[in-house]
Design an enzyme around this catalytic site. Structure first.
Site, PDB file in Angstrom:
ATOM      1  N   TYR A   1      16.467  29.257  10.337  1.00 42.16           N
ATOM      2  CA  TYR A   1      15.313  29.983  10.866  1.00 42.16           C
ATOM      3  C   TYR A   1      15.258  29.921  12.385  1.00 42.16           C
ATOM      4  O   TYR A   1      15.522  28.879  12.998  1.00 42.16           O
ATOM      5  CB  TYR A   1      14.020  29.400  10.303  1.00 42.16           C
ATOM      6  CG  TYR A   1      13.698  29.813   8.884  1.00 42.16           C
ATOM      7  CD1 TYR A   1      13.578  31.145   8.522  1.00 42.16           C
ATOM      8  CD2 TYR A   1      13.486  28.835   7.910  1.00 42.16           C
ATOM      9  CE1 TYR A   1      13.273  31.510   7.224  1.00 42.16           C
ATOM     10  CE2 TYR A   1      13.175  29.187   6.605  1.00 42.16           C
ATOM     11  CZ  TYR A   1      13.063  30.531   6.268  1.00 42.16           C
ATOM     12  OH  TYR A   1      12.761  30.895   4.977  1.00 42.16           O
TER      13      TYR A   1
ATOM     14  N   LYS B   1       0.839  -1.193   0.000  1.00 46.06           N
ATOM     15  CA  LYS B   1       0.000   0.000   0.000  1.00 46.06           C
ATOM     16  C   LYS B   1       0.877   1.246   0.000  1.00 46.06           C
ATOM     17  O   LYS B   1       2.097   1.170   0.167  1.00 46.06           O
ATOM     18  CB  LYS B   1      -0.918   0.000   1.226  1.00 46.06           C
ATOM     19  CG  LYS B   1      -0.188  -0.042   2.563  1.00 46.06           C
ATOM     20  CD  LYS B   1      -1.149  -0.194   3.724  1.00 46.06           C
ATOM     21  CE  LYS B   1      -0.379  -0.242   5.044  1.00 46.06           C
ATOM     22  NZ  LYS B   1      -1.288  -0.377   6.210  1.00 46.06           N
TER      23      LYS B   1
END
Length: 351
Positions: free
Chosen positions: A247, A35
């Protein structure tokens, strides 16, 4: 030269991992869970490789995954659809020879009215996520038997915790449920359940993440890494002690440091939570991630690999050195998420 990150998919290693799991429980059939596009590695190519290795049973989550897999494999292999049927797809289930896994009484009723085809029954034995209650056996046993299921299954909640008491509870509950279908194959074990011993194997096992190099196998089982994720260095530069990186200035340099910025980020599937924790490997040398991971870029400390740190060099973030579950743990997640999270911006390469 493209700056896109690359994921080298080692199909032979996926086949070797399936064979290693298959040897654990030789009396059981070993299926393959493919899957989420083969856990992000390409369901069609992965499944065809496994079919050549001897796998004849596959599991997907959605109907659409099942139809795509049928096109890739052709008719012959059994394909189970874990999320079960909806009314709009009943005829196609039969035409594509897909086997739905029925997990609710509504799905049982729906399939009973459908053009007849094979089905599986999924019972909840303690996970409280998906599955029929064992109580349906008291009032719908005949109806369930009339469906002539080809598989009875359940799912362990704590298979990756071998000593957890719930494993035995679920085993006992499932054994009792399976006894109501004495002529029908039964399946309880997914990847980690395959390591719990013969009692958990029943007739069919359903390895998923283990095929792709994840999970925590016992020392007697060696799983090979199946993906090498590499990203290109864009720049190499020096920064001084006391300066910050990235950041929000979440990392402050304690000494003069040689840094490299790599073309990889959370838009490619690398968790933002891996800032200041993940490790890249440049020619085998560990290069810690410094500062936050941004959308397209990661900064690493290449002070110990300055000879190799050049623009265009590729840094390994998953692979033989950057092991899947170790990297996942550094980012506070699981190998499942790292693999299935790789975005379509990452180029898949099949050596």
């Amino acid at each position: 030269m493209s700056s896109r990150p690359r994921a080298h998919i080692h199909l032979s290693s996926i086949a070797a991992n399936w064979q290693a799991i298959d040897r654990l429980n030789p009396t059981a059939t070993t299926a393959a869970v493919v899957k989420a596009d083969g856990y992000g590695l390409g369901a069609a190519k992965v499944s065809r490789t496994l079919a050549r290795a001897g796998c004849s049973t596959f599991f997907v989550a959605h109907f659409e995954e099942g139809t795509a897999l049928r096109q890739a494999l052709g008719f012959g292999p059994r394909i189970f659809v874990l999320n079960g049927p909806t009314g709009s797809h009943l005829r196609t289930y039969r035409e594509a020879d897909l086997t739905p896994v029925l997990s609710s009484e509504e799905q049982v009723e729906l399939w009973a009215r459908a053009p007849r085809g094979a089905c599986a029954l999924h019972f909840d034995t303690g996970m409280n996520r998906l599955g029929l209650s064992s109580s349906v056996l008291t009032h719908r046993r005949n109806e369930l038997h009339k469906l002539q299921p080809v598989l009875i299954m359940s799912h362990l909640a704590c298979g990756d915790l071998p000593d957890h008491a719930l494993n035995r509870v679920q085993l006992d509950r499932f054994t009792e449920i399976a006894s109501a279908f004495p002529d029908t194959p039964a399946s309880l074990a997914a990847s980690s359940g395959c390591y719990l011993g013969k009692a958990y194997a029943f007739d069919l096992t359903r390895p998923g993440i283990a095929l792709y190099g994840g999970s925590t196998p016992p020392e007697t089982v060696r799983l090979e890494p199946t993906v090498t994720l590499e990203a290109r260095i864009l720049s190499v530069f020096s920064a001084r002690a006391g300066e910050s990186v990235g950041y929000a200035a979440t990392h402050t340099l304690e000494q003069n440091t040689t840094l490299a910025t790599v073309a990889l980020g959370y838009a490619d599937g690398i968790p933002r939570s891996g800032g200041n924790t993940l490790i890249g490997y440049l020619d085998g040398t560990p290069c810690p991630v410094l500062g936050r991971i941004s959308m397209d870029l990661i900064t690493i400390d290449v002070s110990k690999a300055q000879a190799e740190a050049k623009s265009g060099a590729r840094v390994e973030f998953l692979g033989p050195h950057a092991k899947l579950e170790e990297q996942a743990a550094r980012a506070g997640t699981l190998g499942y998420e790292l693999l299935t999270g790789l975005s379509n911006r990452v180029e898949r390469v099949y050596p």
